[in-house]
Scaffold this motif. Structure first.
Motif, PDB file in Angstrom:
ATOM      1  N   ARG A  38       1.280   1.449  15.351  1.00 58.38           N
ATOM      2  CA  ARG A  38       1.009   0.735  13.674  1.00 58.38           C
ATOM      3  C   ARG A  38       1.365   1.786  12.764  1.00 58.38           C
ATOM      4  O   ARG A  38       0.088   3.031  12.777  1.00 58.38           O
ATOM      5  CB  ARG A  38      -0.107  -0.558  14.142  1.00 58.38           C
ATOM      6  N   ILE A  39       1.631   1.613  11.684  1.00 65.75           N
ATOM      7  CA  ILE A  39       1.561   2.608  10.993  1.00 65.75           C
ATOM      8  C   ILE A  39       1.426   1.911   9.588  1.00 65.75           C
ATOM      9  O   ILE A  39       1.526   0.408   9.039  1.00 65.75           O
ATOM     10  CB  ILE A  39       3.697   3.046  10.397  1.00 65.75           C
ATOM     11  N   VAL A  40      -0.125   2.325   8.893  1.00 66.56           N
ATOM     12  CA  VAL A  40      -0.650   1.312   7.196  1.00 66.56           C
ATOM     13  C   VAL A  40      -0.456   1.477   6.164  1.00 66.56           C
ATOM     14  O   VAL A  40      -0.833   3.395   6.581  1.00 66.56           O
ATOM     15  CB  VAL A  40      -2.391   1.344   8.053  1.00 66.56           C
ATOM     16  N   ALA A  41      -0.615   1.845   5.606  1.00 68.00           N
ATOM     17  CA  ALA A  41      -0.314   1.925   4.300  1.00 68.00           C
ATOM     18  C   ALA A  41      -1.956   1.819   3.534  1.00 68.00           C
ATOM     19  O   ALA A  41      -2.078   0.226   3.304  1.00 68.00           O
ATOM     20  CB  ALA A  41       0.784   1.588   2.893  1.00 68.00           C
ATOM     21  N   ASP A  42      -2.255   2.785   3.304  1.00 65.87           N
ATOM     22  CA  ASP A  42      -4.578   1.992   3.321  1.00 65.87           C
ATOM     23  C   ASP A  42      -4.426   2.827   1.443  1.00 65.87           C
ATOM     24  O   ASP A  42      -4.395   4.141   1.111  1.00 65.87           O
ATOM     25  CB  ASP A  42      -5.056   3.557   3.887  1.00 65.87           C
ATOM     26  N   ALA A  43      -4.334   2.115   1.224  1.00 63.93           N
ATOM     27  CA  ALA A  43      -4.444   1.720  -0.632  1.00 63.93           C
ATOM     28  C   ALA A  43      -6.054   2.137  -1.230  1.00 63.93           C
ATOM     29  O   ALA A  43      -5.743   2.852  -2.139  1.00 63.93           O
ATOM     30  CB  ALA A  43      -4.658   0.232  -1.169  1.00 63.93           C
ATOM     31  N   GLY A  44      -6.375   1.957  -0.048  1.00 63.42           N
ATOM     32  CA  GLY A  44      -8.104   3.019  -0.426  1.00 63.42           C
ATOM     33  C   GLY A  44      -7.806   4.406  -0.390  1.00 63.42           C
ATOM     34  O   GLY A  44      -8.601   4.862  -1.376  1.00 63.42           O
ATOM     35  N   ALA A  45      -7.356   4.746   0.559  1.00 64.74           N
ATOM     36  CA  ALA A  45      -7.208   6.330   0.953  1.00 64.74           C
ATOM     37  C   ALA A  45      -6.184   7.042   0.429  1.00 64.74           C
ATOM     38  O   ALA A  45      -6.398   8.281   0.740  1.00 64.74           O
ATOM     39  CB  ALA A  45      -8.142   6.895   2.489  1.00 64.74           C
ATOM     40  N   ASN A  46      -5.152   6.307   0.003  1.00 66.77           N
ATOM     41  CA  ASN A  46      -3.844   6.732  -0.863  1.00 66.77           C
ATOM     42  C   ASN A  46      -3.559   7.703   0.235  1.00 66.77           C
ATOM     43  O   ASN A  46      -2.460   8.523   0.198  1.00 66.77           O
ATOM     44  CB  ASN A  46      -4.165   7.169  -1.891  1.00 66.77           C
TER      45      ASN A  46
END
Length: 186
Positions: free
Chosen positions: A15-23
Protein backbone atom coordinates in the motif's frame (compact mmCIF):
# COMPACT_ATOMS: atom_id res chain seq x y z
CA UNK A 1 5.01 11.59 16.21
CA UNK A 2 1.99 12.71 14.18
CA UNK A 3 0.27 10.70 11.48
CA UNK A 4 -2.84 11.18 9.38
CA UNK A 5 -3.07 8.65 6.53
CA UNK A 6 -5.07 10.52 3.92
CA UNK A 7 -4.62 9.11 0.41
CA UNK A 8 -4.00 5.43 -0.32
CA UNK A 9 -3.10 3.32 -3.33
CA UNK A 10 -3.70 -0.41 -3.11
CA UNK A 11 -1.06 -2.21 -5.16
CA UNK A 12 -0.03 -5.88 -5.31
CA UNK A 13 1.83 -6.75 -2.10
CA UNK A 14 1.90 -3.17 -0.79
CA UNK A 15 0.00 0.00 0.00
CA UNK A 16 1.23 3.51 -0.75
CA UNK A 17 -0.02 6.13 1.73
CA UNK A 18 0.08 9.92 1.62
CA UNK A 19 0.49 10.79 5.30
CA UNK A 20 -0.88 14.30 5.87
CA UNK A 21 0.30 14.28 9.50
CA UNK A 22 3.98 13.52 8.88
CA UNK A 23 4.03 15.11 5.39
CA UNK A 24 5.48 12.01 3.79
CA UNK A 25 4.74 9.20 1.38
CA UNK A 26 4.92 5.70 2.84
CA UNK A 27 5.11 2.21 1.40
CA UNK A 28 3.54 -0.46 3.60
CA UNK A 29 4.42 -4.02 2.60
CA UNK A 30 2.08 -6.97 3.06
CA UNK A 31 4.27 -8.17 5.96
CA UNK A 32 3.76 -4.83 7.78
CA UNK A 33 7.17 -3.30 7.02
CA UNK A 34 6.94 0.47 6.48
CA UNK A 35 9.34 2.45 4.34
CA UNK A 36 9.40 6.21 3.77
CA UNK A 37 9.43 6.93 0.03
CA UNK A 38 9.51 10.74 0.28
CA UNK A 39 9.21 13.65 2.68
CA UNK A 40 7.48 16.74 1.32
CA UNK A 41 9.07 20.16 1.82
CA UNK A 42 7.74 22.80 4.17
CA UNK A 43 5.46 25.26 2.46
CA UNK A 44 6.79 28.80 2.45
CA UNK A 45 5.10 31.96 1.22
CA UNK A 46 7.36 34.96 0.58
CA UNK A 47 7.57 37.23 3.61
CA UNK A 48 5.44 34.89 5.77
CA UNK A 49 5.99 32.13 8.32
CA UNK A 50 6.06 28.55 7.00
CA UNK A 51 2.73 26.77 6.74
CA UNK A 52 1.81 23.14 7.19
CA UNK A 53 1.04 22.08 3.63
CA UNK A 54 0.06 18.44 3.54
CA UNK A 55 -0.03 15.65 0.94
CA UNK A 56 -3.55 14.58 0.04
CA UNK A 57 -4.62 12.53 -2.97
CA UNK A 58 -2.18 10.34 -4.86
CA UNK A 59 -2.06 8.37 -8.08
CA UNK A 60 0.31 6.24 -10.12
CA UNK A 61 1.25 8.09 -13.31
CA UNK A 62 1.69 6.61 -16.78
CA UNK A 63 5.45 6.51 -16.08
CA UNK A 64 4.98 4.36 -12.93
CA UNK A 65 5.91 7.21 -10.57
CA UNK A 66 3.73 8.38 -7.69
CA UNK A 67 2.00 11.74 -8.02
CA UNK A 68 0.80 13.52 -4.90
CA UNK A 69 -1.45 16.57 -4.50
CA UNK A 70 -0.85 19.28 -1.90
CA UNK A 71 -3.35 21.02 0.38
CA UNK A 72 -1.62 24.18 1.54
CA UNK A 73 -2.06 25.47 5.07
CA UNK A 74 -3.71 28.73 6.13
CA UNK A 75 -4.06 31.39 4.83
CA UNK A 76 -4.87 29.08 1.87
CA UNK A 77 -3.35 31.35 -0.73
CA UNK A 78 -4.74 31.00 -4.24
CA UNK A 79 -2.52 29.33 -6.85
CA UNK A 80 0.34 28.03 -4.69
CA UNK A 81 -0.46 24.30 -4.34
CA UNK A 82 1.58 21.74 -6.28
CA UNK A 83 1.37 18.23 -7.63
CA UNK A 84 4.60 16.40 -6.80
CA UNK A 85 6.22 13.47 -8.62
CA UNK A 86 8.02 10.80 -6.57
CA UNK A 87 10.04 8.07 -8.33
CA UNK A 88 8.61 4.56 -7.78
CA UNK A 89 11.70 3.58 -5.75
CA UNK A 90 11.33 6.73 -3.60
CA UNK A 91 13.42 9.87 -3.41
CA UNK A 92 13.08 13.63 -3.33
CA UNK A 93 9.69 14.86 -4.51
CA UNK A 94 9.81 17.11 -7.58
CA UNK A 95 7.13 19.59 -8.60
CA UNK A 96 5.30 18.15 -11.61
CA UNK A 97 2.62 20.86 -11.91
CA UNK A 98 2.00 24.02 -9.91
CA UNK A 99 -0.46 26.89 -9.63
CA UNK A 100 -3.37 25.07 -7.97
CA UNK A 101 -5.41 25.90 -4.87
CA UNK A 102 -6.32 23.46 -2.08
CA UNK A 103 -5.80 20.13 -3.88
CA UNK A 104 -7.90 17.42 -2.27
CA UNK A 105 -7.38 14.58 -4.77
CA UNK A 106 -5.82 13.67 -8.13
CA UNK A 107 -6.24 10.93 -10.73
CA UNK A 108 -4.85 9.98 -14.14
CA UNK A 109 -7.11 9.19 -17.10
CA UNK A 110 -6.33 6.41 -19.61
CA UNK A 111 -5.03 9.03 -22.08
CA UNK A 112 -2.37 10.17 -19.58
CA UNK A 113 -4.17 13.37 -18.57
CA UNK A 114 -3.92 14.34 -14.91
CA UNK A 115 -7.11 15.51 -13.20
CA UNK A 116 -6.66 17.77 -10.19
CA UNK A 117 -9.57 18.21 -7.78
CA UNK A 118 -9.62 21.38 -5.65
CA UNK A 119 -11.87 21.40 -2.58
CA UNK A 120 -12.19 25.21 -2.56
CA UNK A 121 -10.75 28.31 -4.15
CA UNK A 122 -9.66 29.32 -1.52
CA UNK A 123 -10.94 27.84 1.76
CA UNK A 124 -13.57 28.67 3.06
CA UNK A 125 -15.06 29.31 -0.42
CA UNK A 126 -16.25 25.73 -0.80
CA UNK A 127 -18.52 26.78 -3.69
CA UNK A 128 -15.26 27.37 -5.57
CA UNK A 129 -14.39 23.69 -5.85
CA UNK A 130 -12.90 22.85 -9.23
CA UNK A 131 -11.80 20.00 -11.47
CA UNK A 132 -8.84 20.80 -13.69
CA UNK A 133 -7.54 18.63 -16.53
CA UNK A 134 -3.80 18.78 -17.24
CA UNK A 135 -3.16 17.20 -20.64
CA UNK A 136 0.10 15.28 -21.22
CA UNK A 137 1.55 18.35 -22.98
CA UNK A 138 0.68 20.58 -20.00
CA UNK A 139 -2.41 22.34 -21.38
CA UNK A 140 -4.95 23.02 -18.62
CA UNK A 141 -8.70 23.00 -18.92
CA UNK A 142 -11.15 23.59 -16.09
CA UNK A 143 -14.01 21.10 -16.42
CA UNK A 144 -17.32 22.94 -16.29
CA UNK A 145 -18.98 21.14 -13.40
CA UNK A 146 -20.50 23.07 -10.48
CA UNK A 147 -18.74 21.70 -7.39
CA UNK A 148 -19.23 22.43 -3.70
CA UNK A 149 -16.55 20.99 -1.42
CA UNK A 150 -15.67 17.99 -3.61
CA UNK A 151 -13.79 15.28 -1.75
CA UNK A 152 -12.47 12.66 -4.16
CA UNK A 153 -12.06 11.60 -7.77
CA UNK A 154 -11.85 8.25 -9.54
CA UNK A 155 -11.50 7.58 -13.26
CA UNK A 156 -12.67 4.33 -14.83
CA UNK A 157 -10.73 2.53 -17.57
CA UNK A 158 -13.19 3.89 -20.14
CA UNK A 159 -12.37 7.47 -19.08
CA UNK A 160 -15.56 8.08 -17.10
CA UNK A 161 -14.88 10.47 -14.22
CA UNK A 162 -16.54 10.13 -10.81
CA UNK A 163 -16.32 12.99 -8.30
CA UNK A 164 -17.75 13.14 -4.79
CA UNK A 165 -19.48 16.47 -4.14
CA UNK A 166 -20.79 18.20 -1.01
CA UNK A 167 -18.25 16.22 1.01
CA UNK A 168 -18.72 18.41 4.11
CA UNK A 169 -22.49 17.85 4.19
CA UNK A 170 -23.87 15.18 6.49
CA UNK A 171 -26.98 14.66 4.36
CA UNK A 172 -26.21 16.22 0.98
CA UNK A 173 -23.21 14.26 -0.26
CA UNK A 174 -23.38 12.96 -3.81
CA UNK A 175 -21.37 11.28 -6.55
CA UNK A 176 -21.19 13.02 -9.91
CA UNK A 177 -20.61 11.04 -13.10
CA UNK A 178 -18.80 12.92 -15.87
CA UNK A 179 -18.27 11.86 -19.44
CA UNK A 180 -17.14 14.56 -21.89
CA UNK A 181 -19.47 17.53 -21.20
CA UNK A 182 -22.29 15.45 -19.70
CA UNK A 183 -22.83 15.44 -15.94
CA UNK A 184 -25.32 13.21 -14.23
CA UNK A 185 -26.04 12.74 -10.54
CA UNK A 186 -25.89 9.10 -9.52
Amino acid sequence: PDTNPYGILVLPGRRIVADAGANDLLEIRANGDIRTLAVFPEFQLPMAPSRDAVPTGLAVGPDGAYYVGQLTGGPFTTGVANVFRVPPEGGDPEIYASGFTNIIDIAFAPDGSLYVLQIANPIPNFAGGALIKVAPGGTRTQISVPLFAPGGIAIAKDGTIYVTNNSISAAGGEVLHHCEDFVDHL
